[in-house]
Each structure stands twice: as structure tokens, then as C-alpha cells.
Design an enzyme around this catalytic site. Structure first.
Site, PDB file in Angstrom:
ATOM      1  N   SER A  86       0.828  -1.224   0.000  1.00 55.15           N
ATOM      2  CA  SER A  86       0.000   0.000   0.000  1.00 55.15           C
ATOM      3  C   SER A  86       0.856   1.265   0.000  1.00 55.15           C
ATOM      4  O   SER A  86       2.020   1.250   0.426  1.00 55.15           O
ATOM      5  CB  SER A  86      -0.894   0.034   1.239  1.00 55.15           C
ATOM      6  OG  SER A  86      -1.649  -1.143   1.329  1.00 55.15           O
TER       7      SER A  86
HETATM    8  N1  SAH Z   1      -0.221  -5.406   3.956  1.00 56.29           N
HETATM    9  C1  SAH Z   1       0.537  -5.684   2.762  1.00 56.29           C
HETATM   10  C2  SAH Z   1      -0.177  -5.339   1.475  1.00 56.29           C
HETATM   11  C3  SAH Z   1      -1.405  -6.105   1.281  1.00 56.29           C
HETATM   12  S1  SAH Z   1      -1.855  -6.513  -0.352  1.00 56.29           S
HETATM   13  C4  SAH Z   1       1.898  -5.017   2.783  1.00 56.29           C
HETATM   14  O1  SAH Z   1       2.198  -4.250   3.704  1.00 56.29           O
HETATM   15  O2  SAH Z   1       2.684  -5.279   1.872  1.00 56.29           O
HETATM   16  C5  SAH Z   1      -3.136  -7.619   0.121  1.00 56.29           C
HETATM   17  C6  SAH Z   1      -2.649  -9.000   0.484  1.00 56.29           C
HETATM   18  O3  SAH Z   1      -3.777  -9.713   0.979  1.00 56.29           O
HETATM   19  C7  SAH Z   1      -2.145  -9.795  -0.720  1.00 56.29           C
HETATM   20  O4  SAH Z   1      -0.856 -10.262  -0.459  1.00 56.29           O
HETATM   21  C8  SAH Z   1      -3.137 -10.930  -0.846  1.00 56.29           C
HETATM   22  O5  SAH Z   1      -2.567 -12.130  -1.303  1.00 56.29           O
HETATM   23  C9  SAH Z   1      -3.661 -11.059   0.584  1.00 56.29           C
HETATM   24  N2  SAH Z   1      -4.971 -11.696   0.732  1.00 56.29           N
HETATM   25  C10 SAH Z   1      -6.054 -11.621  -0.097  1.00 56.29           C
HETATM   26  N3  SAH Z   1      -7.067 -12.345   0.403  1.00 56.29           N
HETATM   27  C11 SAH Z   1      -6.619 -12.914   1.564  1.00 56.29           C
HETATM   28  C12 SAH Z   1      -7.194 -13.794   2.526  1.00 56.29           C
HETATM   29  N4  SAH Z   1      -8.430 -14.258   2.404  1.00 56.29           N
HETATM   30  N5  SAH Z   1      -6.457 -14.156   3.593  1.00 56.29           N
HETATM   31  C13 SAH Z   1      -5.168 -13.712   3.739  1.00 56.29           C
HETATM   32  N6  SAH Z   1      -4.571 -12.902   2.838  1.00 56.29           N
HETATM   33  C14 SAH Z   1      -5.283 -12.490   1.782  1.00 56.29           C
END
Ligand code: SAH
Length: 235
Positions: A86
Site C-alpha cells: 500500500s
Molecule cells: N499489507 C501488505 C499489502 C497487502 S496486499 C503489505 O504491507 O505489503 C493484500 C494481500 O492480501 C495480498 O498479499 C493478498 O494475497 C492477501 N490476501 C487476499 N485475500 C486474503 C485472505 N483471504 N487471507 C489472507 N490474505 C489475503
């Protein structure tokens, strides 16, 4: 004699490399301090603990090598597997709303690069974080370990069900957008705790939920764009 020369050359080149590394770390630190001032403080984030955490965490260590030079830019960046880290301001903004204390136990859904988890770990006692994509979970775990974040625990799995073994949590943050709020996570939040998440599909809003003895209070904060939450919630 030849051995001695080889050894001298080796130590000389090690020394050179060390000073190059030190110089680039200094450069990243400068970029990071400007990022906090220009993108975060200027937009109104005030919590000293959040500002300190954003100044501490080396964001360039969480992005792919070829994007390191953009690590402190005012935008999200790709981290592989069609996922993104993000925008720094959004990380700080969401963290501030969680009103964390140093004894707090936090749950994050969507580890991604591990950057948000590191920011939380600078402030709180322990961060549990769940990532659904195997390679991302493994990579984030390695990065966090290399940087010494011993208070972050990464699990591969669907965050929909939360991590009941360590519940209840003082704060919960979801960093992928579900179309509805996962019920198990509401249950795993402590009374008096806050949960923040991007809610929606094409049009999303950041939503803050406070759990109190009467139930839940919900506040809409601002329009955002996150990758969708996959797994059970999307079925
Ligand atoms: N917080 C992260 C960015 C998040 S991007 C950072 O600091 O880099 C969103 C992430 O959520 C992605 O890696 C995606 O694979 C994950 N995601 C999506 N659905 C999910 C779920 N049901 N459970 C766990 N992770 C999930």
C-alpha cells in the site's frame, strides 16, 4: 606473498562494498524522513508512535530490487503475484486509527510484503499476520526475520477465519478488500478494540469498527482502492 596480496585485495573490496552499502542506507534514510514529512505529517497524521514507526521501517527492504528506488514514492507498488504494497500514507493512516499501545496484540489479514506488519510491530507487543499466497507468506517471513522483527508471526492461510488460538485481539487490520465484513474477525476482536478494513468491490471505503459492550459502531472514513480479499469471503 601471493596469499597475502589476495587477502589484502579481499579485505579492501569488502571495505569498499561496506562503504557503498552505508552510503545507500543513508540515502534511503533521507528519502524515508522526507516521505514522513511530506506525505504523512503534512496530510494530518499526528500520532508520534506512528510517525516514529514510519521513520524506522526500511520500506525499500520490502519491495522487489528493481523498485527499490521508488520505495519512498507516494504510491502503492507491485510486489509480485498480482499484489501490491500500500501507499505509505494509507499504511500510516490505517495504523493511527487502531490507536495501538505497546502491550497490544494485533491481527493483520493480508501480509503481502510484510511492511504493514513491521510498522505495527514497531508499536505493538505482537503482530499475528495471515497471507493466503504461499510465496508471499514465505518471502515476508524471511524479510521480517532478516530485519529482526521477532514479534511478528506469519501464517499461510485464509484470513477469513482469523487466528482463534491467539484471540481476542486489541486491534485487527485487513489489507485486502472483502465485500462483507468477515464474522469470525468481529468475534476475535476485544471489547474496546478497533478493526479497520477496506470494504467493497469496485468502489471501496475504509471502514473503522469499534467493538463495545453494546455491540459494534461503524464509521466510514475515505474512499480507497485495495486488491480484493480472496478465499472463502469471495465464494
Ligand atoms: N499489507 C501488505 C499489502 C497487502 S496486499 C503489505 O504491507 O505489503 C493484500 C494481500 O492480501 C495480498 O498479499 C493478498 O494475497 C492477501 N490476501 C487476499 N485475500 C486474503 C485472505 N483471504 N487471507 C489472507 N490474505 C489475503
Amino acid at each position: 606473498m601471493r596469499v597475502l596480496i589476495i587477502l589484502l585485495c579481499f579485505f579492501y573490496s569488502c571495505g569498499q562494498q561496506k562503504s557503498i552499502n552505508q552510503r545507500s542506507e543513508k540515502m534511503y534514510e533521507k528519502m524515508r524522513l522526507s516521505m514522513v514529512e511530506d506525505q504523512i505529517e503534512r496530510r494530518g497524521v499526528k500520532d508520534d508512535r506512528v510517525l516514529h514507526a514510519m521513520r524506522e521501517v526500511p520500506r525499500h527492504e520490502f519491495v522487489p530490487n528493481h523498485l527499490k528506488k521508488y520505495a519512498y514514492a507516494d504510491e502503492p507498488l507491485p510486489i509480485g503475484e498480482d499484489q501490491t504494497i500500500s501507499q505509505p500514507y494509507i499504511v500510516a493512516y490505517m495504523t493511527e486509527y487502531l490507536r495501538l499501545g505497546e502491550e497490544d496484540i494485533v491481527l493483520e489479514i493480508g501480509t503481502g510484503s510484510g511492511y504493514q506488519a513491521a510498522v505495527l510491530a514497531e508499536i505493538a507487543d505482537t503482530v499475528y499476520t495471515i497471507e493466503i499466497v504461499d510465496v508471499l507468506a514465505k518471502r515476508a517471513e524471511k524479510t521480517l526475520e532478516r530485519l529482526g522483527y521477532e514479534n511478528v508471526l506469519v501464517k499461510r492461510g485464509d484470513g477469513y477465519a482469523g487466528w482463534p488460538e491467539h484471540a481476542p485481539y486489541d486491534a485487527i487490520i485487513i489489507t485486502a478488500a472483502p465485500t462483507k465484513i468477515p464474522q469470525p474477525l468481529l468475534e476475535q476482536l476485544k471489547i474496546g478494540g478497533f478493526m479497520i478494513l477496506p470494504l467493497g468491490d469496485y468502489s471501496q471505503e475504509l471502514v473503522l469498527i469499534e467493538k463495545n459492550i453494546k455491540g459494534f459502531e461503524q464509521k466510514r472514513l475515505l474512499p480507497v482502492r485495495f486488491v480484493p480479499m480472496t478465499g472463502e469471503i469471495a465464494e
